[in-house]
Motif scaffolding. Structure first.
Motif, short mmCIF file in Angstrom:
data_model
loop_
_atom_site.label_atom_id
_atom_site.label_comp_id
_atom_site.label_asym_id
_atom_site.label_seq_id
_atom_site.Cartn_x
_atom_site.Cartn_y
_atom_site.Cartn_z
N ASP A 45 0.82 -1.20 0.00
CA ASP A 45 0.00 0.00 0.00
C ASP A 45 0.86 1.26 0.00
OD1 ASP A 45 -2.25 -1.55 0.02
OD2 ASP A 45 -2.64 -1.33 2.17
N TRP A 253 1.12 7.40 5.06
CA TRP A 253 0.77 6.16 5.74
C TRP A 253 0.38 6.50 7.17
CZ3 TRP A 253 -0.70 1.44 4.92
CH2 TRP A 253 -0.65 0.51 5.96
N GLU A 259 -3.24 2.56 7.40
CA GLU A 259 -3.76 2.65 6.05
C GLU A 259 -3.32 3.96 5.43
OE1 GLU A 259 -7.97 2.46 6.53
OE2 GLU A 259 -8.14 4.55 7.20
#
Length: 281
Positions: A45, A253, A259
């Motif tokens: 991510d 982040w 997330e």
């Protein structure tokens, strides 16, 4: 390859310095991100959120926050680049004051630049040490040619003849093994051997160790900011590792929500530590 074809210099083919630098360039940023944010999907991510153009920021951030890593990397890169250019014949040969000045300038310019950059970020003593170390190892490459421990591109090891002796162009630096018909003194050969061991130790041991220590030290590679993060009807001030700037806000982040989040009204945090170093966990 034909039997009498001259072997290529290891510096042209890519010696251990090239290989190690490339491996570190690929592996260390990934390890840094994975350990800092917890690995797995979190690391994926983060890289997606950074966008490919920002991926080099990880390595740049590591170098700018670790003076010892930055200095050793600068010295190793300086020597590898000089050795590659020397093997390609970029170092002027021949006698005379002009040639000597050109050789001195080519040997000095990169260490001076490395020292100036290091001094700008970490102070004059770091800059001085980096510049001197880079210069000594670049001079060591020339000494290796003088003593025959390094062969220029085009050197025929089969019969020991040097291209210059056969009337051909000198493709390496301004010096060659025994170019004046005399064997180099023993102390010069010992100095060349010592320089090679020092360069190998810096490239193959010190640089990888320092790089992975920096990757596993638990610090973020870039700024940590505290921002207002809106999640539905709820707004909280969370800590974010800044990945990119979007307008007046930050994409980062989220260390609290684990997330990618958009933050507004961000203020910087002093500490870059996100978690305990790997050797303490």
């Amino acid at each position: 390859m034909a039997e009498d074809a001259p072997p290529r210099s290891a510096d042209l083919k890519g010696g251990p310095g090239h290989t190690i630098l490339l491996a570190l360039l690929l592996a260390v940023p990934v390890v840094k991100v994975a350990y800092t944010v917890g690995g797995g999907g979190s690391a994926r991510d983060v890289f997606v959120g950074m966008e490919p153009a920002n991926w080099p920021d990880v390595l740049i951030g590591m170098v700018l926050t670790d003076p010892l890593l930055a200095s050793v990397l600068a010295v190793v890169v300086s020597r590898v680049v000089f050795a590659m250019f020397a093997a390609r014949g970029a170092i002027p040969r021949g006698g005379g004051l002009l040639r000597a000045l050109q050789r001195t300038a080519l040997t000095l310019v990169n260490p001076v630049a490395m020292g100036v950059v290091d001094a700008a970020f970490f102070g004059p003593w770091w800059g001085l040490g980096t510049g001197l170390a880079a210069y000594v190892l670049r001079k060591g490459v020339v000494v290796e040619y003088l003593t025959g421990r390094r062969r220029p591109h085009g050197h025929r090891a089969k019969n020991g003849a040097h291209p210059v002796a056969a009337g051909g162009p000198h493709p390496g630096p301004a010096v060659g093994p025994h170019h004046d018909g005399h064997r180099p003194p023993p102390w010069l050969r010992r100095a060349a051997a010592f320089e090679q061991w020092v360069a190998l130790g810096l490239t193959a041991v010190a640089l990888p160790v320092l790089a992975f220590v920096s990757a596993l030290d638990g610090r973020a590679w870039t700024s940590i900011v505290r921002c207002e993060v809106t999640d539905g009807a709820r707004t909280e001030r969370d800590r974010l590792i800044e990945l990119s700037r979007k307008g007046n806000g930050v994409v980062g982040w989220n260390l609290d929500a684990h997330e990618i989040s958009n933050g507004q009204g961000c203020t910087g945090e002093e500490s870059l530590y996100v978690r305990e170093p790997w050797w303490r966990s």
